[in-house]
Design a protein around this motif. Structure first.
Motif, mmCIF file in Angstrom:
data_model
loop_
_atom_site.group_PDB
_atom_site.id
_atom_site.type_symbol
_atom_site.label_atom_id
_atom_site.label_comp_id
_atom_site.label_asym_id
_atom_site.label_seq_id
_atom_site.Cartn_x
_atom_site.Cartn_y
_atom_site.Cartn_z
ATOM 1 N N MET A 1 0.849 -1.164 0.000
ATOM 2 C CA MET A 1 0.000 0.000 0.000
ATOM 3 C C MET A 1 0.902 1.237 0.000
ATOM 4 N N SER A 2 0.560 2.194 -0.833
ATOM 5 C CA SER A 2 1.363 3.410 -0.938
ATOM 6 C C SER A 2 0.983 4.404 0.167
ATOM 7 N N TYR A 3 1.815 5.415 0.323
ATOM 8 C CA TYR A 3 1.545 6.486 1.288
ATOM 9 C C TYR A 3 0.172 7.108 0.996
ATOM 10 N N GLU A 4 -0.085 7.399 -0.270
ATOM 11 C CA GLU A 4 -1.327 8.053 -0.657
ATOM 12 C C GLU A 4 -2.552 7.180 -0.347
ATOM 13 N N GLU A 5 -2.428 5.886 -0.605
ATOM 14 C CA GLU A 5 -3.551 4.976 -0.318
ATOM 15 C C GLU A 5 -3.812 4.877 1.185
ATOM 16 N N LEU A 6 -2.747 4.791 1.962
ATOM 17 C CA LEU A 6 -2.909 4.725 3.405
ATOM 18 C C LEU A 6 -3.472 6.042 3.942
ATOM 19 N N LEU A 7 -3.006 7.147 3.406
ATOM 20 C CA LEU A 7 -3.521 8.449 3.823
ATOM 21 C C LEU A 7 -5.014 8.557 3.514
ATOM 22 N N GLU A 8 -5.425 8.097 2.355
ATOM 23 C CA GLU A 8 -6.846 8.114 2.005
ATOM 24 C C GLU A 8 -7.662 7.273 2.985
ATOM 25 N N THR A 9 -7.146 6.123 3.368
ATOM 26 C CA THR A 9 -7.818 5.264 4.345
ATOM 27 C C THR A 9 -7.958 5.981 5.683
ATOM 28 N N VAL A 10 -6.881 6.610 6.135
ATOM 29 C CA VAL A 10 -6.916 7.329 7.415
ATOM 30 C C VAL A 10 -7.886 8.503 7.338
ATOM 31 N N LYS A 15 -13.139 11.108 8.656
ATOM 32 C CA LYS A 15 -14.452 11.604 8.225
ATOM 33 C C LYS A 15 -15.579 10.771 8.825
ATOM 34 N N GLU A 16 -15.375 9.464 8.882
ATOM 35 C CA GLU A 16 -16.371 8.574 9.465
ATOM 36 C C GLU A 16 -16.576 8.890 10.949
ATOM 37 N N VAL A 17 -15.483 9.041 11.672
ATOM 38 C CA VAL A 17 -15.548 9.319 13.108
ATOM 39 C C VAL A 17 -16.202 10.684 13.367
ATOM 40 N N LEU A 18 -15.857 11.672 12.549
ATOM 41 C CA LEU A 18 -16.410 13.017 12.727
ATOM 42 C C LEU A 18 -17.776 13.176 12.067
ATOM 43 N N ASN A 19 -18.216 12.130 11.372
ATOM 44 C CA ASN A 19 -19.504 12.142 10.685
ATOM 45 C C ASN A 19 -19.617 13.349 9.749
ATOM 46 N N THR A 20 -18.615 13.465 8.868
ATOM 47 C CA THR A 20 -18.590 14.577 7.929
ATOM 48 C C THR A 20 -18.138 14.103 6.553
ATOM 49 N N LYS A 21 -18.545 14.839 5.546
ATOM 50 C CA LYS A 21 -18.058 14.599 4.189
ATOM 51 C C LYS A 21 -17.168 15.750 3.744
ATOM 52 N N ASP A 22 -16.955 16.698 4.664
ATOM 53 C CA ASP A 22 -16.122 17.859 4.371
ATOM 54 C C ASP A 22 -14.676 17.447 4.134
ATOM 55 N N PHE A 23 -13.952 18.317 3.452
ATOM 56 C CA PHE A 23 -12.520 18.110 3.219
ATOM 57 C C PHE A 23 -11.793 18.111 4.561
ATOM 58 N N ILE A 24 -10.920 17.153 4.746
ATOM 59 C CA ILE A 24 -10.061 17.088 5.930
ATOM 60 C C ILE A 24 -8.624 17.165 5.440
ATOM 61 N N ASP A 25 -7.903 18.171 5.914
ATOM 62 C CA ASP A 25 -6.504 18.331 5.548
ATOM 63 C C ASP A 25 -5.670 17.261 6.245
ATOM 64 N N SER A 68 -2.163 13.994 13.947
ATOM 65 C CA SER A 68 -2.768 14.370 12.659
ATOM 66 C C SER A 68 -2.880 13.128 11.777
ATOM 67 N N PRO A 69 -3.689 13.197 10.726
ATOM 68 C CA PRO A 69 -3.743 12.053 9.799
ATOM 69 C C PRO A 69 -2.376 11.728 9.196
ATOM 70 N N ALA A 70 -1.620 12.753 8.832
ATOM 71 C CA ALA A 70 -0.301 12.520 8.226
ATOM 72 C C ALA A 70 0.657 11.835 9.200
ATOM 73 N N SER A 71 0.608 12.237 10.468
ATOM 74 C CA SER A 71 1.525 11.620 11.445
ATOM 75 C C SER A 71 1.181 10.150 11.678
ATOM 76 N N ILE A 72 -0.095 9.812 11.578
ATOM 77 C CA ILE A 72 -0.500 8.405 11.704
ATOM 78 C C ILE A 72 0.091 7.599 10.548
ATOM 79 N N VAL A 73 -0.068 8.122 9.349
ATOM 80 C CA VAL A 73 0.441 7.423 8.164
ATOM 81 C C VAL A 73 1.948 7.252 8.236
#
Length: 82
Positions: A1-10, A15-25, A68-73
């Motif tokens: 899995m690439s960085y980008e794919e893992l980032l998309e998963t995170v 978004k699921e946890v926050l119950n939003t469809k808004d852009f998340i940086d 942050s999402p990036a730090s998780i990835v």
């Protein structure tokens, strides 16, 4: 899995946890999201683990990794790839 794919998963998990469809940086600090609390963190870890079919090692369950999402990835990608 690439960085980008893992980032998309995170990001999808966030978004699921926050119950939003808004852009998340990918660099958003969770501490700056008013609705993100300890239960949200628990739900995020559970969601990521379920989507990846992977258990995040306990030594990675730290504030530095989950700031942050990036730090998780960045923390998970090297061990997830192996």
């Amino acid at each position: 899995m690439s960085y980008e794919e893992l980032l998309e998963t995170v990001l999808n998990s966030v978004k699921e946890v926050l119950n939003t469809k808004d852009f998340i940086d990918s660099n958003v600090q969770f501490i700056d999201i008013p609705t993100f609390d300890s239960m949200s963190l628990f739900m995020l870890v559970s969601s990521i683990e379920a989507q990846l079919e992977f258990t995040i090692p306990p030594d990675l369950l730290t504030p530095d990794v989950f700031k942050s999402p990036a730090s998780i990835v960045e923390a998970v990608l090297p061990i997830y790839k192996n």
